[in-house]
Design a protein around this motif. Sequence first.
Motif, PDB file in Angstrom:
ATOM      1  N   ASN A  72      78.892  73.634  50.888  1.00 51.43           N
ATOM      2  CA  ASN A  72      79.679  72.400  50.958  1.00 51.43           C
ATOM      3  C   ASN A  72      79.718  71.834  52.368  1.00 51.43           C
ATOM      4  OD1 ASN A  72      80.946  71.874  48.208  1.00 51.43           O
ATOM      5  ND2 ASN A  72      81.417  74.032  48.479  1.00 51.43           N
ATOM      6  N   SER A 128      86.722  68.762  48.949  1.00 52.63           N
ATOM      7  CA  SER A 128      87.641  69.501  48.099  1.00 52.63           C
ATOM      8  C   SER A 128      87.213  70.957  47.962  1.00 52.63           C
ATOM      9  CB  SER A 128      87.719  68.838  46.720  1.00 52.63           C
ATOM     10  OG  SER A 128      88.485  69.612  45.825  1.00 52.63           O
ATOM     11  N   ASP A 129      85.931  71.173  47.664  1.00 51.48           N
ATOM     12  CA  ASP A 129      85.425  72.533  47.505  1.00 51.48           C
ATOM     13  C   ASP A 129      85.415  73.293  48.827  1.00 51.48           C
ATOM     14  OD1 ASP A 129      85.006  72.226  44.773  1.00 51.48           O
ATOM     15  OD2 ASP A 129      83.004  71.392  45.063  1.00 51.48           O
ATOM     16  N   PHE A 158      88.883  74.554  49.602  1.00 53.75           N
ATOM     17  CA  PHE A 158      89.160  75.713  48.751  1.00 53.75           C
ATOM     18  C   PHE A 158      88.528  76.974  49.336  1.00 53.75           C
ATOM     19  CE2 PHE A 158      87.507  78.615  45.554  1.00 53.75           C
ATOM     20  CZ  PHE A 158      88.656  78.965  44.874  1.00 53.75           C
ATOM     21  N   ASN A 211      92.415  71.775  44.961  1.00 53.30           N
ATOM     22  CA  ASN A 211      90.979  71.743  44.696  1.00 53.30           C
ATOM     23  C   ASN A 211      90.692  71.466  43.224  1.00 53.30           C
ATOM     24  OD1 ASN A 211      88.753  74.047  43.612  1.00 53.30           O
ATOM     25  ND2 ASN A 211      87.993  72.530  45.058  1.00 53.30           N
ATOM     26  N   SER A 245      91.852  67.717  42.401  1.00 50.67           N
ATOM     27  CA  SER A 245      91.057  66.710  43.104  1.00 50.67           C
ATOM     28  C   SER A 245      89.634  66.679  42.550  1.00 50.67           C
ATOM     29  CB  SER A 245      91.038  66.991  44.611  1.00 50.67           C
ATOM     30  OG  SER A 245      90.494  68.265  44.889  1.00 50.67           O
ATOM     31  N   SER A 246      89.078  67.837  42.215  1.00 56.13           N
ATOM     32  CA  SER A 246      87.722  67.885  41.663  1.00 56.13           C
ATOM     33  C   SER A 246      87.649  67.166  40.324  1.00 56.13           C
ATOM     34  CB  SER A 246      87.266  69.344  41.495  1.00 56.13           C
ATOM     35  OG  SER A 246      87.130  69.977  42.746  1.00 56.13           O
ATOM     36  N   TRP A 284      93.384  61.942  45.546  1.00 55.69           N
ATOM     37  CA  TRP A 284      93.892  63.070  46.334  1.00 55.69           C
ATOM     38  C   TRP A 284      95.420  63.108  46.317  1.00 55.69           C
ATOM     39  CZ3 TRP A 284      91.815  67.218  48.981  1.00 55.69           C
ATOM     40  CH2 TRP A 284      90.426  67.297  48.987  1.00 55.69           C
ATOM     41  N   SER A 292      83.341  76.094  42.998  1.00 59.42           N
ATOM     42  CA  SER A 292      83.354  75.524  44.345  1.00 59.42           C
ATOM     43  C   SER A 292      81.997  75.609  45.039  1.00 59.42           C
ATOM     44  CB  SER A 292      84.408  76.223  45.208  1.00 59.42           C
ATOM     45  OG  SER A 292      84.089  77.597  45.360  1.00 59.42           O
TER      46      SER A 292
END
Length: 346
Positions: free
Chosen positions: A58, A84-85, A88, A121, A124-125, A163, A291
């Motif tokens: 990421n 986001s990932d 996390f 996470n 948001s994902s 978010w 993730s």
Amino acid sequence: MDSLEDYEYPQDYNYSYESFTPREEAISQHKSMCVKQVLCVSLLVGSVVVFLLGFCGNALVIWISGFKMKKTVNTTWYMSLAISDFVFCAFFPFSITNMAMEDWIFGRFMCKFASSVMFLNMFSSIFLLVVISIDRCVSVMFPVWAQNHRTVKKASVVVIISWLLAIGMSVPSVIFREVKTHLGRTVCYNNYTLYRHGHKVVAVSRFLTGFVVPFVVIIVCYSIIILKLRTNRMMKSSKPFKVMSALVAAFFICWLPYHVSVLLELDHQKYDHSILNAGLKIGTLMAAANSFLNPVLYVFMGNDFKQKFRSSMLSKMENAMAEEGRTTSRYLSRSSSMDGRASTHI
């Protein structure tokens, strides 16, 4: 995500710590037994792999989409997913350490904050995947309007809203997460003893808003897209849809076992404790695996198989994200020149 912290011990189910006082002898010794358990060792190894791949992968996506590519609506979506990932994965070592030591050593604040980040996470994902699906649907159904109004600034606003909603859905972790030390062991757990229906409300709301409703919206959007493009015979390239479909499928496959396990836990008296505990641990690791799957999908779906070995990883990931922008632009341009006929053939 609360599972890696909640379900490491027999007494640490979601609803409350006090519910398992008859099992206090199970934690009378502070020494970790994880290294002697096959499942625990396997989960530790898997968690470390998820952390390393997710953190590095990421970070690459953020770097490429943020600094190596022209800023577009598509790169805005993908960079937001990667952020986001990445967040996390940055906090995942707290869970890994807790699982290995079978002891929470980071204090009350990090107990609440780290768990909140995990659910941030998740929401948001899925919210971003919903936004991307709606964006694709609008671009296909109303190509001229999308070409005139689909801007990076508006996409950034939508990302911020997504978010903020995700932050709101993560608040229960701040409210219910607590730390308690008993017989030499400190645990970070969800305490619902003061809220009679708190556990059920949180579990069901997360299942509906983070799984069922987004799934329905995404399926509807993609059904409309497929019907529209087939009707107009304009599906020149299926690669963008393969990439997005793979991202969506990966999310739901990874998160389904977790949600099923959490819902089963609501009636924990009906199920064998060891089976339920194992299911929760495995479901949690599968959810965490999502993730690092996103950047992996960028690589393996960016080019044809042979080309993957002829170019660098950066080129593969950049091509995967750029392909969507080029295909969408070609479609919008062609649709605009058809005098509006594309928007009427449903």
